[in-house]
Design a protein around this motif. Sequence first.
Motif, PDB file in Angstrom:
ATOM      1  N   UNK A   1     -71.188 -58.209  95.560  1.00 23.19           N
ATOM      2  CA  UNK A   1     -70.481 -58.828  94.451  1.00 23.19           C
ATOM      3  C   UNK A   1     -69.398 -59.766  94.945  1.00 23.19           C
ATOM      4  N   UNK A   2     -69.703 -61.043  94.984  1.00 25.40           N
ATOM      5  CA  UNK A   2     -68.707 -62.043  95.362  1.00 25.40           C
ATOM      6  C   UNK A   2     -69.041 -63.329  94.613  1.00 25.40           C
ATOM      7  N   UNK A   3     -68.038 -63.922  94.036  1.00 25.07           N
ATOM      8  CA  UNK A   3     -68.245 -65.123  93.223  1.00 25.07           C
ATOM      9  C   UNK A   3     -67.356 -66.281  93.657  1.00 25.07           C
ATOM     10  N   UNK A   4     -66.319 -65.976  94.404  1.00 23.07           N
ATOM     11  CA  UNK A   4     -65.333 -66.996  94.719  1.00 23.07           C
ATOM     12  C   UNK A   4     -65.202 -67.209  96.221  1.00 23.07           C
ATOM     13  N   UNK A   5     -64.937 -68.455  96.580  1.00 20.18           N
ATOM     14  CA  UNK A   5     -64.606 -68.844  97.945  1.00 20.18           C
ATOM     15  C   UNK A   5     -63.143 -69.273  97.906  1.00 20.18           C
ATOM     16  N   UNK A   6     -62.345 -68.772  98.831  1.00 19.95           N
ATOM     17  CA  UNK A   6     -60.923 -69.101  98.855  1.00 19.95           C
ATOM     18  C   UNK A   6     -60.560 -69.785 100.173  1.00 19.95           C
ATOM     19  N   UNK A   7     -59.409 -70.411 100.158  1.00 19.23           N
ATOM     20  CA  UNK A   7     -58.875 -71.034 101.369  1.00 19.23           C
ATOM     21  C   UNK A   7     -57.364 -71.161 101.212  1.00 19.23           C
ATOM     22  N   UNK A   8     -56.658 -71.004 102.308  1.00 13.67           N
ATOM     23  CA  UNK A   8     -55.231 -71.300 102.340  1.00 13.67           C
ATOM     24  C   UNK A   8     -55.106 -72.696 102.946  1.00 13.67           C
ATOM     25  N   UNK A   9     -55.014 -73.705 102.084  1.00 13.12           N
ATOM     26  CA  UNK A   9     -54.954 -75.100 102.532  1.00 13.12           C
ATOM     27  C   UNK A   9     -53.582 -75.359 103.146  1.00 13.12           C
TER      28      UNK A   9
ATOM     29  N   UNK B   1     -48.824 -73.152 103.343  1.00 10.91           N
ATOM     30  CA  UNK B   1     -50.172 -73.316 102.814  1.00 10.91           C
ATOM     31  C   UNK B   1     -50.144 -73.191 101.295  1.00 10.91           C
ATOM     32  N   UNK B   2     -51.230 -73.620 100.692  1.00 13.22           N
ATOM     33  CA  UNK B   2     -51.415 -73.492  99.246  1.00 13.22           C
ATOM     34  C   UNK B   2     -52.776 -72.853  99.027  1.00 13.22           C
ATOM     35  N   UNK B   3     -52.803 -71.694  98.392  1.00 17.73           N
ATOM     36  CA  UNK B   3     -54.053 -70.968  98.205  1.00 17.73           C
ATOM     37  C   UNK B   3     -54.879 -71.621  97.095  1.00 17.73           C
ATOM     38  N   UNK B   4     -56.158 -71.807  97.410  1.00 16.01           N
ATOM     39  CA  UNK B   4     -57.085 -72.455  96.487  1.00 16.01           C
ATOM     40  C   UNK B   4     -58.352 -71.610  96.372  1.00 16.01           C
ATOM     41  N   UNK B   5     -59.120 -71.848  95.291  1.00 14.94           N
ATOM     42  CA  UNK B   5     -60.369 -71.104  95.109  1.00 14.94           C
ATOM     43  C   UNK B   5     -61.438 -72.009  94.531  1.00 14.94           C
ATOM     44  N   UNK B   6     -62.677 -71.620  94.762  1.00 10.39           N
ATOM     45  CA  UNK B   6     -63.838 -72.313  94.231  1.00 10.39           C
ATOM     46  C   UNK B   6     -64.726 -71.283  93.554  1.00 10.39           C
ATOM     47  N   UNK B   7     -65.081 -71.526  92.301  1.00 12.34           N
ATOM     48  CA  UNK B   7     -66.014 -70.662  91.572  1.00 12.34           C
ATOM     49  C   UNK B   7     -67.424 -71.051  91.984  1.00 12.34           C
TER      50      UNK B   7
ATOM     51  N   UNK C   1     -57.928 -60.016  89.613  1.00 14.09           N
ATOM     52  CA  UNK C   1     -58.229 -59.860  91.034  1.00 14.09           C
ATOM     53  C   UNK C   1     -59.740 -59.743  91.177  1.00 14.09           C
ATOM     54  N   UNK C   2     -60.299 -60.535  92.114  1.00 14.58           N
ATOM     55  CA  UNK C   2     -61.742 -60.594  92.292  1.00 14.58           C
ATOM     56  C   UNK C   2     -62.087 -60.569  93.780  1.00 14.58           C
ATOM     57  N   UNK C   3     -63.258 -60.015  94.136  1.00 13.45           N
ATOM     58  CA  UNK C   3     -63.704 -60.111  95.521  1.00 13.45           C
ATOM     59  C   UNK C   3     -64.022 -61.568  95.859  1.00 13.45           C
ATOM     60  N   UNK C   4     -63.765 -61.937  97.101  1.00  8.87           N
ATOM     61  CA  UNK C   4     -63.969 -63.323  97.529  1.00  8.87           C
ATOM     62  C   UNK C   4     -64.279 -63.356  99.020  1.00  8.87           C
ATOM     63  N   UNK C   5     -64.736 -64.493  99.457  1.00  9.62           N
ATOM     64  CA  UNK C   5     -64.882 -64.804 100.873  1.00  9.62           C
ATOM     65  C   UNK C   5     -63.921 -65.945 101.151  1.00  9.62           C
TER      66      UNK C   5
END
Length: 195
Positions: free
Chosen positions: A133-141, A177-183, A94-98
């Motif tokens: 502290x944030x490294x990931x961008x997420x989206x519910x496509x 939706x399908x949850x996706x992430x970007x490092x 589990x990581x912090x994200x926007x």
Amino acid sequence: MPPNSKFADVDFSAIPVERVTPVLAELGQGFRCARGEFVTYWRKGRIQREINARISQCWILQCEDSLAGYITLIADKLEIDRPILIDEDVRYQTFPAIKIGLLAADKRAKGAGRLLVEWAIEYVAGEIAPTIGVRFLTVDAMYDADLTPHYDASGFYEKFGFKFVNSEESLPPSTPYRTMYLDLKPLIDLLDSSD
């Protein structure tokens, strides 16, 4: 795009992305998005209510007092079914994200959605990541099997490097939706090295 289109020949890369203000929230007459609910969210004030409640922020592209597109960003957490940072000796799942909460573009505004996602990636990596502290961008496509052909936004996000959170993602998903992430670390590192 027909030559008489409201956004014909507009170079959206030359238009700044602007944070929504009460004045800019009045835009939107004639906004046409392929997903009607995103038009309704704008016109019925849902986005402004979320901004007022401090649960999201919204940025827009406008062209000659017309709304070409909008994007909202919200705090999130990335929960992933496998360790992804083992080589960095980080064993969390589990990581912090926007999160990209909503992304909507007028269907006549070719390239507006792409530009808003590119802007969000750069904004989070360049402005937010250096301060918290944030490294990931997420989206519910979104995925809608009821449409013919079905609506699947994941391919759009894959073009930016987003990956599925669920390593065994299958179609059709059990949710809309399908949850996706970007490092974002490669971009963050690149921006740090250019300072």
